[in-house]
Design an enzyme around this catalytic site. Structure first.
Site, mmCIF file in Angstrom:
data_model
loop_
_atom_site.group_PDB
_atom_site.id
_atom_site.type_symbol
_atom_site.label_atom_id
_atom_site.label_comp_id
_atom_site.label_asym_id
_atom_site.label_seq_id
_atom_site.Cartn_x
_atom_site.Cartn_y
_atom_site.Cartn_z
ATOM 1 N N PHE A 137 26.924 -9.854 40.704
ATOM 2 C CA PHE A 137 27.807 -9.072 39.596
ATOM 3 C C PHE A 137 28.379 -8.330 40.723
ATOM 4 O O PHE A 137 28.429 -7.523 42.020
ATOM 5 C CB PHE A 137 27.008 -8.429 38.918
ATOM 6 C CG PHE A 137 27.640 -7.083 37.846
ATOM 7 C CD1 PHE A 137 27.909 -7.642 37.007
ATOM 8 C CD2 PHE A 137 27.944 -5.785 38.650
ATOM 9 C CE1 PHE A 137 29.133 -6.754 36.052
ATOM 10 C CE2 PHE A 137 28.452 -5.262 37.091
ATOM 11 C CZ PHE A 137 29.005 -5.621 36.297
ATOM 12 N N ASP A 214 18.152 -6.796 41.228
ATOM 13 C CA ASP A 214 19.326 -5.897 39.770
ATOM 14 C C ASP A 214 18.163 -6.537 38.412
ATOM 15 O O ASP A 214 18.701 -8.542 38.529
ATOM 16 C CB ASP A 214 20.188 -6.656 40.157
ATOM 17 C CG ASP A 214 21.102 -5.852 39.183
ATOM 18 O OD1 ASP A 214 21.050 -5.915 37.839
ATOM 19 O OD2 ASP A 214 22.160 -5.716 39.974
ATOM 20 N N TYR A 239 21.427 -0.151 29.123
ATOM 21 C CA TYR A 239 21.908 -0.396 27.823
ATOM 22 C C TYR A 239 22.596 -1.743 27.046
ATOM 23 O O TYR A 239 23.267 -1.775 26.273
ATOM 24 C CB TYR A 239 23.472 0.779 27.889
ATOM 25 C CG TYR A 239 24.355 -0.135 29.206
ATOM 26 C CD1 TYR A 239 25.379 -1.312 29.336
ATOM 27 C CD2 TYR A 239 24.343 0.278 30.178
ATOM 28 C CE1 TYR A 239 25.422 -1.842 30.381
ATOM 29 C CE2 TYR A 239 24.609 0.509 31.108
ATOM 30 C CZ TYR A 239 25.507 -0.934 31.066
ATOM 31 O OH TYR A 239 26.371 -0.966 32.500
ATOM 32 N N LYS A 240 22.264 -2.900 27.843
ATOM 33 C CA LYS A 240 21.998 -3.561 27.566
ATOM 34 C C LYS A 240 21.340 -4.710 26.483
ATOM 35 O O LYS A 240 21.448 -4.196 25.513
ATOM 36 C CB LYS A 240 22.430 -5.640 28.399
ATOM 37 C CG LYS A 240 22.872 -5.060 29.410
ATOM 38 C CD LYS A 240 23.272 -5.520 30.894
ATOM 39 C CE LYS A 240 24.606 -5.014 31.549
ATOM 40 N NZ LYS A 240 25.133 -5.446 33.007
ATOM 41 N N ARG A 388 31.173 -16.280 27.153
ATOM 42 C CA ARG A 388 29.601 -15.823 27.578
ATOM 43 C C ARG A 388 28.711 -15.214 26.475
ATOM 44 O O ARG A 388 29.116 -14.865 25.128
ATOM 45 C CB ARG A 388 29.376 -15.086 27.893
ATOM 46 C CG ARG A 388 27.947 -14.773 29.113
ATOM 47 C CD ARG A 388 27.968 -13.854 30.475
ATOM 48 N NE ARG A 388 28.473 -11.736 29.173
ATOM 49 C CZ ARG A 388 27.742 -11.033 29.612
ATOM 50 N NH1 ARG A 388 27.938 -11.194 31.195
ATOM 51 N NH2 ARG A 388 27.964 -10.049 29.203
#
Ligand SMILES: *Cc1c(COP(=O)(O)O)cnc(C)c1O
Length: 414
Positions: A137, A214, A239-240, A388
């Protein structure tokens, strides 16, 4: 193939929903609109999870009671302990982490900086390389590059196959007596590749280095047994898949054996051994509290509790099992319905190497994504040609995926 693929696909989705033990959990979420304007398919829960109704209540309660009535007394009564108490619970339920190793703080970006910087500072002087991969990322790559500039360390790049992710052999090939830290994503944000965390962690240790995982696309979705695999450090988002809300703080994990010899670079008063002495010099708190810098974002962290409680209730294995079924069905249906229209699955087909999203490539992905949003079907566009599909086991139904693919087929055909 069935004569009418769409009908067959919808029927299969209905059957899967009817036997899905997690189907009733969808009712626990705040409805995404009503009637005509309702969202038809939300496939971006891996970027921003949907809110639970319980979180709306918890927030209102916090404002009325803890903040509104108990006022500043709440710091002593509950809030000072919250980053560690909530961290422990998240660690136990979702990360396989024993108490005293997980903290809630900052954003993933900032916490990644703090832990990576601490790991570099804690490495022996001859270990001057940070290993990272080109598919990681952006924030992970930028933070690592910044730390390399700041400390004089060198970045050692792995360039994995973008349709997959980092393989054990690629890590082994760059490890040496110069390696200080290896920083990798457990689930790749683009391809959904699930790295072999146990084997890679072992290889890094055999080379005498430490690993920082991560877990942004794993936490709350995929089993991660941090203690069992002797992971050193980890960070991740809430928050995912953990549905804690926009800007909810990150979590950080530091194995007990590392805590006392690591010092993080943002030495604020809240990480001090005794913050209210307000003494002249910084003395790090023992244990995980030293990784806190300033005042914890209490309002932003309350949402973490509800999804963690829900996962505790249903069991992480059940969540993971549904994610595997959802991704498998999605891949099967994309092959069936969208491959004839020019779409290809780029996520791993091996379920043991895949997280909980499915990325498909299509030459018109950008335009299609915009038109899907207009039609209340919400996936995520990823440069250059990726759509995605995030499949959040607690809130996504099979019917929702079928609906999204039907709309995609319609758009791709015109
Ligand atoms: C989402 C994500 C982040 C986000 O970091 P923030 O500081 O919360 O913006 C970082 N790393 C990975 C792998 C992610 O998927």
């Amino acid at each position: 193939m069935h004569a009418d693929p769409l009908t067959a696909l919808r029927r299969e989705a209905d059957e899967l929903d009817a036997t899905d033990p997690l189907a009733p959990m969808r009712e626990l979420f705040v409805p995404a609109g009503k009637g005509e304007n309702a969202v038809r398919a939300y496939l971006d829960g891996n970027s921003l999870g949907r809110p639970l109704k319980a979180t709306a209540e918890r927030l209102a309660d916090l404002i009325a009671h803890d903040w509104g009535t108990r006022l500043i007394r709440s710091w002593d009564e509950r809030w000072m302990e919250m980053p560690l108490r909530l961290g422990d619970r998240l660690g136990r339920v979702c990360l396989g982490a024993g108490a005293g190793q997980t903290v809630i703080a900052d954003s993933t970006t900032v916490l990644l900086y703090k832990l990576l910087r601490a790991a570099v500072a804690g490495a022996p002087a001859r270990r001057t390389e940070i290993v990272i991969d080109s598919e990681n990322f952006p924030t992970d790559r930028y933070i690592a590059a910044g730390i390399a500039d700041e400390t004089g360390c060198t970045l050692r790049w792995i360039t994995p196959d973008p349709a997959k992710g980092v393989e054990l052999a690629e890590v082994e090939a760059v490890l040496s007596e110069r390696t200080a830290v290896v920083v990798l994503s457990h689930v790749a944000y683009k391809s959904a590749w699930l790295a072999d965390l146990p084997a890679i962690t072992r290889a890094v240790h055999d080379a005498g280095a430490v690993v920082l995982w991560d877990l942004c696309h794993s936490a709350g979705a995929v089993r991660v047994d941090l203690d069992e695999h002797e992971v050193d450090l980890a960070v991740g988002c809430t928050y995912k898949y953990l549905n804690a809300g926009p800007g909810a703080p990150a979590f950080g994990y530091v194995a007990t054996r590392h805590q006392d010899h690591l010092t993080q670079p943002i030495r604020g008063w809240m990480g001090h051994a005794d913050p209210f002495v307000m003494g002249p010099g910084f003395e790090p708190s023992p244990g995980m509290r030293r990784f806190i810098s300033g005042t914890p974002p209490i309002l932003a962290m309350v949402g973490i509790e509800d999804t963690v409680a829900l996962i505790e209730q249903v069991g992480l294995d059940q969540v993971q099992a549904k994610g595997e079924l959802l991704t498998a069905a999605t891949i099967r249906w994309v092959d069936w319905l969208l491959r004839p229209l020019g779409a290809t699955v780029v996520s791993p087909r091996d379920p043991s190497r895949r997280g909980h999203h499915v990325t498909i490539a299509h030459p018109r992905a950008r335009e299609l994504s915009a038109r899907l949003w207009e039609r209340e079907v919400i996936p995520d566009f990823r440069e250059p040609d990726g759509i995605r599909l995030g499949l959040s086991p607690l809130s996504t139904s099979f019917g929702e995926v079928a609906e999204a693919l039907a709309v995609m087929a319609d758009l791709m055909a015109t």
